[in-house]
Design a protein around this motif. Structure first.
Motif, short mmCIF file in Angstrom:
data_model
loop_
_atom_site.label_atom_id
_atom_site.label_comp_id
_atom_site.label_asym_id
_atom_site.label_seq_id
_atom_site.Cartn_x
_atom_site.Cartn_y
_atom_site.Cartn_z
N PRO A 68 5.90 10.04 0.63
CA PRO A 68 6.79 9.68 -0.49
C PRO A 68 6.60 8.25 -1.01
CG PRO A 68 8.00 10.79 1.26
CD PRO A 68 6.65 10.45 1.82
N GLY A 69 6.34 8.15 -2.30
CA GLY A 69 6.18 6.84 -2.94
C GLY A 69 4.72 6.48 -3.13
N GLY A 70 4.41 5.91 -4.31
CA GLY A 70 3.04 5.54 -4.62
C GLY A 70 2.46 4.51 -3.67
N ASP A 71 3.30 3.58 -3.20
CA ASP A 71 2.81 2.54 -2.30
C ASP A 71 2.37 3.12 -0.97
OD1 ASP A 71 5.43 3.26 -1.79
OD2 ASP A 71 6.10 1.26 -1.24
N LYS A 72 3.15 4.07 -0.43
CA LYS A 72 2.82 4.69 0.85
C LYS A 72 1.58 5.58 0.72
CE LYS A 72 7.55 4.72 2.63
NZ LYS A 72 8.69 5.57 3.08
N THR A 73 1.48 6.27 -0.39
CA THR A 73 0.33 7.15 -0.61
C THR A 73 -0.95 6.35 -0.72
OG1 THR A 73 1.75 8.71 -1.81
CG2 THR A 73 -0.62 8.98 -2.07
N MET A 74 -0.88 5.25 -1.46
CA MET A 74 -2.06 4.41 -1.62
C MET A 74 -2.43 3.71 -0.31
SD MET A 74 -4.39 3.85 -3.75
CE MET A 74 -3.64 4.61 -5.17
N ILE A 93 -4.78 1.08 -10.85
CA ILE A 93 -4.83 -0.17 -11.61
C ILE A 93 -4.23 -1.32 -10.80
CG2 ILE A 93 -3.97 -1.34 -13.69
CD1 ILE A 93 -4.13 1.32 -15.15
N TYR A 94 -3.13 -1.03 -10.11
CA TYR A 94 -2.50 -2.05 -9.27
C TYR A 94 -3.45 -2.51 -8.16
CZ TYR A 94 2.01 -0.75 -11.40
OH TYR A 94 3.03 -0.52 -12.28
N VAL A 95 -4.16 -1.55 -7.55
CA VAL A 95 -5.10 -1.88 -6.46
C VAL A 95 -6.26 -2.71 -7.00
CG1 VAL A 95 -6.78 -0.92 -4.82
CG2 VAL A 95 -4.52 0.13 -5.05
N ALA A 96 -6.79 -2.33 -8.16
CA ALA A 96 -7.90 -3.07 -8.77
C ALA A 96 -7.49 -4.50 -9.10
CB ALA A 96 -8.38 -2.35 -10.03
N ALA A 97 -6.25 -4.67 -9.54
CA ALA A 97 -5.76 -5.99 -9.92
C ALA A 97 -5.67 -6.94 -8.73
CB ALA A 97 -4.39 -5.88 -10.58
N GLN A 98 -5.61 -6.36 -7.53
CA GLN A 98 -5.54 -7.17 -6.32
C GLN A 98 -6.91 -7.60 -5.83
OE1 GLN A 98 -3.29 -4.78 -3.55
NE2 GLN A 98 -1.40 -4.92 -4.75
N GLY A 99 -7.93 -7.23 -6.61
CA GLY A 99 -9.29 -7.65 -6.27
C GLY A 99 -9.96 -6.84 -5.19
#
Length: 331
Positions: A68-74, A93-99
């Motif tokens: 449950p939740g995008g953060d946990k899935t990623m 996109i969030y992951v890519a932005a973190q370099g």
């Protein structure tokens, strides 16, 4: 005596061949671990692919878990707790932005519109979006696609979600429906089958669809780390082919047939409700008919994120989307 020896040798060789073939067959079975962001009728083709044996036909042994939740899935995907994730494309996109040096790549689209509905506490014969002004709106988690799409649609209708109404965003995703049922909010943004169940029980009334209002976006996609895709090209292609088979099956079959197939994944929902939800999602074009994530959809996604103030920076379509396998199996 010689005949017996020959017979023994033949039998021995035959046994070796059987063992060898069994071993080869075993080697051809590829285990694939999927982490899905939530359990939803919205994802009907995925469950059809499992239940109808489409993954098995491709030599894939698929295991599915809900995180449950995008953060946990990623997190599950990045930490190698899963091979493939089914989650909103915004997370890549969030992951890519973190370099990230090993970016997460979208390779097959499952849903192509938002899957939430606007539910009113009171029954409204002729709904108008302006009715939300001055109301209390129980929205979704800040930064998630449901909330971003929700704000995008409100602004589209001339409503400032932070000025024209009381926006509640501090309720955990799992408790939003309960909070509304307990009396919080005049309107709520809900996924199915909860929206239909509330309507059936008289707890709320569906007055609008955020999916039809927002247009096509890569709302939920299958994705994997770039390193995994490079090492397992054949597996990704087989996975995508099985998904396409399921997408075709869902489009051709009635909502009733689809409901019967996927019911084991929704034991708490009756068949009639599942059928209603499948039909609703199909009729408004929410379930993608093929796994190809188009560039126009990708840009629409980023426009919605930007409008909500959640876009770290615009990311090139070709950097995080690979349509090679989707296009190949869709020919």
């Amino acid at each position: 005596m010689k005949k017996r020896v020959r017979a023994g040798i033949v039998l021995f060789i035959s046994m070796l061949m059987v063992i060898s073939l069994a071993a080869c067959g075993k080697d051809q079975i590829q285990k694939v671990r999927i982490a899905e962001v939530t359990r939803s009728i919205f994802y009907a083709p995925q469950y059809v692919a499992i239940e109808k044996g489409f993954f098995k036909e491709e030599g894939l042994d698929v295991s599915l878990k809900t995180t449950p939740g995008g953060d946990k899935t990623m997190t599950a995907l990045i930490s190698n707790g899963a091979d493939i994730a089914l989650v909103g494309s915004e997370t890549s996109i969030y992951v890519a932005a973190q370099g990230s040096k090993d970016p997460v790549i979208n390779f097959a689209q499952l849903t192509q519109t938002d899957g939430t509905f606007l539910v009113s506490r009171k029954k409204i014969e002729k709904f108008d979006w302006n009715m939300l002004k001055g109301s209390t709106f129980l929205g979704q988690r800040k930064g998630g696609m449901p909330q971003m799409v929700g704000e995008f649609v409100l602004k589209k209708h001339g409503i400032d979600p932070h000025k024209d109404l009381k926006l509640i965003q501090n309720v955990d995703y799992a408790n939003i429906a309960t909070a509304f049922a307990s009396g919080t909010g005049d309107y709520v943004q809900l996924f199915e089958p909860t929206a239909s169940v509330f309507e059936k029980e008289g707890k709320g009334h569906i007055v609008a669809s955020f999916g039809t209002e927002s247009g096509h976006v890569p709302y939920t996609s299958f994705m994997a780390k770039q390193s995994y895709m490079k090492k397992n090209k054949e597996t990704i292609e087989k996975f995508t082919r099985a998904l396409k088979k399921a997408q075709d099956w869902v489009q051709k079959q009635s909502a009733e047939e689809t409901a019967k197939v996927i019911q084991p994944f929704f034991e708490d929902s009756d068949l009639e409700t599942i059928e209603t939800v499948v039909e609703r999602y199909k009729s408004q074009g929410s379930i993608a008919t093929d796994p190809i994530l188009e560039e126009e959809e990708w840009n629409n996604l980023q426009d919605i994120m930007d409008e909500a103030g959640e876009l770290p920076k615009r990311t090139d379509y070709k950097k995080l989307v690979n349509t090679e396998f989707a296009k190949k199996v869709s020919k």
